[in-house]
Each structure stands twice: as structure tokens, then as C-alpha cells.
Design an enzyme around this catalytic site. Structure first.
Site, short mmCIF file in Angstrom:
data_model
loop_
_atom_site.label_atom_id
_atom_site.label_comp_id
_atom_site.label_asym_id
_atom_site.label_seq_id
_atom_site.Cartn_x
_atom_site.Cartn_y
_atom_site.Cartn_z
N TRP A 22 -11.77 -2.01 -8.13
CA TRP A 22 -12.50 -1.70 -9.38
C TRP A 22 -13.25 -0.37 -9.27
CZ3 TRP A 22 -11.07 -4.24 -13.48
CH2 TRP A 22 -10.76 -5.60 -13.43
N ARG A 54 -0.64 9.41 -9.83
CA ARG A 54 -0.71 8.16 -9.05
C ARG A 54 -0.06 6.99 -9.77
NH1 ARG A 54 -4.03 7.52 -4.85
NH2 ARG A 54 -4.33 5.35 -5.44
N TRP A 73 2.91 7.94 -2.28
CA TRP A 73 4.32 8.08 -2.68
C TRP A 73 4.40 9.06 -3.86
CZ3 TRP A 73 7.02 7.46 -7.18
CH2 TRP A 73 8.42 7.36 -7.09
N HIS A 117 2.52 3.51 -8.99
CA HIS A 117 2.34 2.09 -9.32
C HIS A 117 3.55 1.57 -10.10
CE1 HIS A 117 -1.59 2.38 -7.68
NE2 HIS A 117 -2.13 3.06 -8.68
N LEU A 128 10.85 -20.23 -4.78
CA LEU A 128 9.85 -19.35 -4.15
C LEU A 128 8.50 -19.57 -4.83
CD1 LEU A 128 9.36 -16.87 -2.20
CD2 LEU A 128 9.62 -15.43 -4.21
N ASP A 153 0.82 -1.21 0.00
CA ASP A 153 0.00 0.00 0.00
C ASP A 153 0.86 1.27 0.00
OD1 ASP A 153 -2.34 1.41 -0.04
OD2 ASP A 153 -2.76 1.20 2.10
N ASN A 189 1.21 3.46 -2.89
CA ASN A 189 1.73 3.92 -4.19
C ASN A 189 1.25 5.33 -4.52
OD1 ASN A 189 2.69 1.34 -4.34
ND2 ASN A 189 1.42 0.69 -6.07
N GLY A 190 -0.04 5.57 -4.28
CA GLY A 190 -0.62 6.88 -4.60
C GLY A 190 0.00 8.00 -3.78
N ARG A 234 -12.09 2.38 -8.41
CA ARG A 234 -11.21 3.53 -8.73
C ARG A 234 -11.52 4.04 -10.14
NH1 ARG A 234 -5.37 2.52 -5.82
NH2 ARG A 234 -6.24 1.83 -3.85
N SER A 286 -7.39 -5.41 -5.45
CA SER A 286 -8.52 -5.97 -4.71
C SER A 286 -9.81 -5.83 -5.51
CB SER A 286 -8.66 -5.26 -3.36
OG SER A 286 -9.28 -4.00 -3.54
#
Ligand code: IPE
Ligand code: IPE
Ligand code: MG
Length: 228
Positions: free
Chosen positions: A61, A25, A17, A29, A123, A12, A14-15, A63, A57
Site C-alpha cells: 500500500w 512498471r 522486468w 504487472h 488445484l 517478484d 515485475n517492476g 507504493r 502485501s
């Protein structure tokens, strides 16, 4: 049972930052994708065998269309660029969440990545896309109904989380791995996701090892004292 950790990260900030830097924004990302690369590379060095990353998430959607489509494009580009590297470094990629609402070209890329990286053992990388934990639980409940047990539920949903990290200072789960986090150690860090480094991951894992996990029992030392 393997003692490799299952770490899950809510990536969480990114926006924020981007806003702090006067950027759009989506620039956050983009930078977030670099943080994903860093963390995937570092995770096996810190004893992490399974890494689940919350990338998009169900509620995301809501957004603006512009941000959503830019994110979908970015995800596609990420898969094109990183699949080869995953194959070379033993990373098995798997998407969790709904696929029927994702753009068809992205679904094809995901399937291709999953196929090409299937043999990876270093991994297990689970990318949560169009993901909602409540939906996943409901889906599992519908599939199991009367035959449901804790084990059969866990098998459908995924492995228990040992360490849950959320960046950006928010302290909530936002519909992520609600069942799997039953006994997860929660670590919240103020760092915005695009600034998250290998050292930050190391600090979170160190914090995890400082915690005492009791799973509803009592501390082993109390047990010894009691019976003495
Ligand atoms: C996380 O960063 C990325 C996604 C949810 C896709 P945000 O986009 O939520 O960043 P903030 O919370 O607005 O800073
Ligand atoms: C959770 O972050 C989803 C992802 C990181 C992909 P959000 O930014 O969407 O969550 P809220 O709205 O702050 O709870
Ligand atoms: Mg956010």
C-alpha cells in the site's frame, strides 16, 4: 495425508522486468498476470495440490497511488477473465489476507469467484491479497488466546508449505507465510516473475525432490547405520 505439494510463490520482479525493457512498471504487472496463468495451468501436472501466490502485501500500500490502483484494476480484470476457466479446469480459488481495505468492487468479484469455483478439486489456488503473515499470526493469536495449540493455529493460518519459490533473485520472505514455512524448502531463482515459465516451475519442483527433508530428525540412512 495427501502427498500433493503445497507450493507458495513470491511473484517478484515485475517492476524490474519492465524497467529492463524501458516500459512502465504496470506493464510488468500485466505480463505477470500471464505468468500466473501459465503456473496455474502447470501446477497440477507437477503434483502441486495447493498453490499460494503472493500478489499484494500489506506493505505494498505504500507504493504510489497510481501503481496501487492500476494493480487493483488488473486484479479485477484477471478475476473477470479467469473465473470461468478456473471452473472448467477444477481450480478452487480462495483469497487470503484482509478484505476490508480492498476496493468494494474487487471484493465482490473475489467473493463471486470463490463461490463459483468452490467445487474445484484439481488445484486449491490461494491468492494472497493485502496479506501480511505477522498480521495473520496476530489475528489468529487474538482469536485463540489461551486455547491456542500448534494444530489450532495451523488450522486458522493454513497448511504448511512444502516448497517456497521466490523469483527475481531476492532472498527474503517479505512477511509471507512465516508460520507455514517452518520446514518449507526454499528455492530462489533469478528469473523475473513475468518471464517465469512452466519449465521454471518444473525445475523448482525437481530441486525440491533433490532436497532431503529431515524435520529436525536425522537422515534415515544414519539411523540405520547407528542401530547396526
Ligand atoms: C512483484 O513485483 C509484484 C508486487 C509486489 C505487486 P514488484 O512490483 O515488486 O517488482 P520489482 O521488485 O520492483 O522488480
Ligand atoms: C513481496 O514483494 C510482495 C509480493 C510479491 C506481492 P516486494 O517486492 O513487495 O518485497 P520487498 O519490498 O522486495 O521485500
Ligand atoms: Mg519487488
Amino acid at each position: 495425508m495427501s502427498d500433493l505439494l503445497h507450493a507458495a510463490i513470491i511473484m517478484d520482479g515485475n517492476g524490474r522486468w519492465a524497467r529492463e525493457r524501458g516500459l512502465p512498471r504496470i506493464a510488468g504487472h500485466h505480463e505477470g498476470a500471464s505468468a500466473v496463468r501459465r503456473v496455474i495451468e502447470a501446477a497440477p501436472d507437477f503434483g502441486i495440490g495447493t498453490l499460494t501466490l503472493y500478489a499484494f502485501s500489506e506493505d505494498n500500500w505504500t507504493r504510489p497511488e497510481r501503481e496501487v490502483s492500476a494493480l487493483m484494476k488488473l486484479l479485477g480484470r484477471y478475476l473477470v477473465q479467469e473465473t470461468k476457466r478456473c471452473m472448467e479446469t477444477g481450480v478452487r480459488l480462495q483469497a487470503i489476507g484482509r478484505r476490508d481495505r480492498l476496493p468494494a468492487p474487487l471484493v465482490s468479484l473475489l467473493e463471486e469467484s470463490e463461490r463459483k469455483t468452490a467445487a474445484g478439486t484439481r488445484l486449491h489456488l490461494r491468492l494472497a491479497l493485502d496479506y501480511s503473515s505477522r498480521s495473520a499470526i496476530l489475528d489468529a493469536a487474538r482469536r485463540l488466546s489461551a486455547s491456542a495449540t500448534e494444530e489450532s493455529f495451523s488450522k486458522l493460518l493454513g497448511p504448511d508449505v512444502d516448497l517456497l519459490i521466490r523469483t527475481s533473485g531476492e532472498q527474503r520472505l517479505s512477511d509471507f507465510l512465516l508460520w507455514e514455512c517452518a520446514y518449507a524448502e526454499l528455492v530462489f531463482t533469478p528469473r523475473m516473475w513475468p518471464s517465469f515459465t512452466r519449465e521454471d516451475l518444473a525445475a523448482c519442483v525437481e530441486e525440491f525432490y533433490r532436497r532431503e527433508r529431515r524435520f529436525g530428525g536425522i537422515r534415515p540412512v544414519e539411523d540405520v547405520l547407528r542401530s547396526a
